[in-house]
Design a protein around this motif. Structure first.
Motif, PDB file in Angstrom:
ATOM      1  N   TYR A  64       0.819  -1.233   0.011  1.00 35.00           N
ATOM      2  CA  TYR A  64       0.045   0.130  -0.113  1.00 35.00           C
ATOM      3  C   TYR A  64       0.871   1.390  -0.040  1.00 35.00           C
ATOM      4  O   TYR A  64       0.500   2.305  -0.798  1.00 35.00           O
ATOM      5  CB  TYR A  64      -0.881   0.040   1.275  1.00 35.00           C
TER       6      TYR A  64
ATOM      7  N   TYR B 201       0.599   4.148  -2.943  1.00 33.05           N
ATOM      8  CA  TYR B 201       0.482   5.688  -2.681  1.00 33.05           C
ATOM      9  C   TYR B 201       1.680   6.380  -3.603  1.00 33.05           C
ATOM     10  O   TYR B 201       1.452   7.232  -4.244  1.00 33.05           O
ATOM     11  CB  TYR B 201       0.578   5.929  -1.284  1.00 33.05           C
TER      12      TYR B 201
ATOM     13  N   TYR C 241      -1.274   3.599   3.605  1.00 28.18           N
ATOM     14  CA  TYR C 241      -1.657   4.797   2.843  1.00 28.18           C
ATOM     15  C   TYR C 241      -1.342   6.182   3.725  1.00 28.18           C
ATOM     16  O   TYR C 241      -1.055   7.132   3.168  1.00 28.18           O
ATOM     17  CB  TYR C 241      -3.246   4.881   2.255  1.00 28.18           C
TER      18      TYR C 241
END
Length: 435
Positions: free
Chosen positions: A32, A36, A156
């Protein structure tokens, strides 16, 4: 006093699911983070690309929007496919292709090439977040899902902490090395690790508990029993066609709530540095101050997610945190000329928004049948992801029209309050009663 058999079984379950968490979540967290970085690094790269390639602001604005078009078009097909081929193969496909496309950005020399690759990155990335969310429903019962979802979403939240320093160091110290510009190195060094993570996920993860050779037969049986019991309690059938998600009004309502919350997430992602700049902060100060809301958001998400799991309650946890996010955004307008207090308000907003978003994603798995869950989660994500197109444009337009961020912050606050009210009073049972 000897512990009761029930207490002993609970401790055994805690240890089992803690082990599963440590097996799955660290790798998903890392994925993740690069998710991003690879979707937002163009914001840093354009600081050099604009001059070197002669691209204007309009070119970069269109490139940013094209990413979300590709993402939205292929979100549901990707999750539909994942439910059939499994998470390991899906992550290998998704991360391998998006990593290669992101690295290929170093070859961009024309606007058409730029648009094409940005569109393809969106296409290839589609299905990642909803795929992981669906994957977690195959391993964790609903009352353990808030914390593990929060841990995943920490990726994130944590990524912005490292994104700026990585971009700054790469574009400064590798500029001109090996006949490549700094922005080219940025795309290469942030794209290729995604490919490697996709390969690692294929060999490290298991598609289902039944396929996990790192669990004993007894542990596999216990996980399945826990999931079956949870299905009965929550009222979500294990049967039902995947297409039923399209006809479920609760899915569309959750998609609307996701949209309202993500408006705040993307607005802060794109405009927080500019907002801080209006407070009189230098670029260096903005870099340090920006870390504070991100860190507070991570800590709050973990604490609130754990508490939500412990008391097995979702409605009020979501509503209160969304309201706190709204309060933080509104108070920021009051202290706009006092940087420390304004940053504290942004930290409150980050804590509320991040926590509400994580808790929201514990609800779909309690409502939908297993076949419908993959489609439903993808549909909710697609609806929410539309905020990625709307939020930056909306905030930019209102700032241009009014000369400040006040009206946009009030509007985003209102969106968060509306999402809280929808959760409390519009989402039907059983989510209201038992999610």
């Amino acid at each position: 006093m000897n512990p009761t058999p029930l207490a002993g079984a609970a401790r055994t379950d805690d240890a089992l699911f803690r082990r599963i968490t440590w097996r799955l979540v660290p790798l998903l967290f890392a994925c993740y983070v690069f998710n991003y970085l690879d979707r937002t690094n163009v914001g840093y790269a354009q600081l050099q690309m604009k001059d070197q390639l002669g691209f204007g602001d309009a070119v970069f604005g269109l490139g940013a929007g094209i990413f979300f078009i590709g993402y939205a078009l292929f979100e549901i097909p990707s999750n539909w496919l994942m439910a059939r081929i499994g998470m390991r193969t899906t992550l290998l496909r998704i991360m391998g292709l998006w990593g290669l496309a992101s690295a290929a950005m170093l070859f961009v020399s024309t606007p058409l090439q730029f648009y094409t690759l940005r569109f393809l990155i969106g296409v290839f990335e589609a299905g990642f977040a909803p795929g992981v969310l669906y994957y977690l429903t195959l391993w964790f019962p609903s009352h353990r899902r808030a914390q593990v979802t929060a841990l995943f979403f920490m990726g994130y939240s944590a990524a912005p902490i490292v994104a700026g320093p990585i971009a700054g160091l790469t574009m400064t110290y590798l500029n001109g090395v090996g006949s490549l510009q700094g922005w080219q190195w940025l795309f290469l060094l942030e794209g290729l690790p995604s490919v490697l993570l996709g390969i690692a996920a294929f060999f490290w993860l298991s598609d289902t508990p039944a396929q996990a050779d790192w669990l004993t037969g007894e542990e596999k049986l216990r996980v399945q029993q826990t999931l079956d019991e949870d299905q009965k309690i929550c009222g979500a059938s294990t049967r039902g066609p995947a297409a039923s998600a399209w006809r479920d009004g609760r899915v569309w309502l959750l998609g609307l709530m996701s949209f309202l919350v993500i408006l705040g997430i993307y607005a802060l992602s794109f405009w927080q540095p500019t907002l801080m700049q209006t407070m009189g902060l230098s670029v260096l100060e903005i870099g340090f101050y920006s870390v504070i809301p991100a860190v507070v958001g991570i800590a709050a998400t973990l604490v609130i997610g754990r508490h939500s799991d412990r008391v097995r309650e979702r409605r009020w946890h979501f509503a209160i945190t969304a309201a706190l996010g709204a309060l933080g955004l509104s108070l920021t307008t009051v202290f706009m000329h006092n940087a420390p207090l304004a940053v504290a308000c942004l930290a409150l907003a980050s804590a509320g928004i991040s926590s509400a978003f994580a808790i929201l994603w514990t609800v779909p798995g309690t409502l939908l049948s297993k076949p419908a869950a993959a489609t439903g989660i993808a549909l909710i994500t697609t609806l929410g992801g539309c905020a990625g197109v709307v939020a930056p444009v909306l905030v930019g337009y209102l700032k241009a029209a009014t000369g400040n961020f006040t009206l946009s912050l009030y509007l985003l606050s209102g969106a968060l309050l509306l999402s809280a009210l929808l959760m409390l009073f519009a989402l039907p049972h059983p989510a209201r009663a038992r999610s």
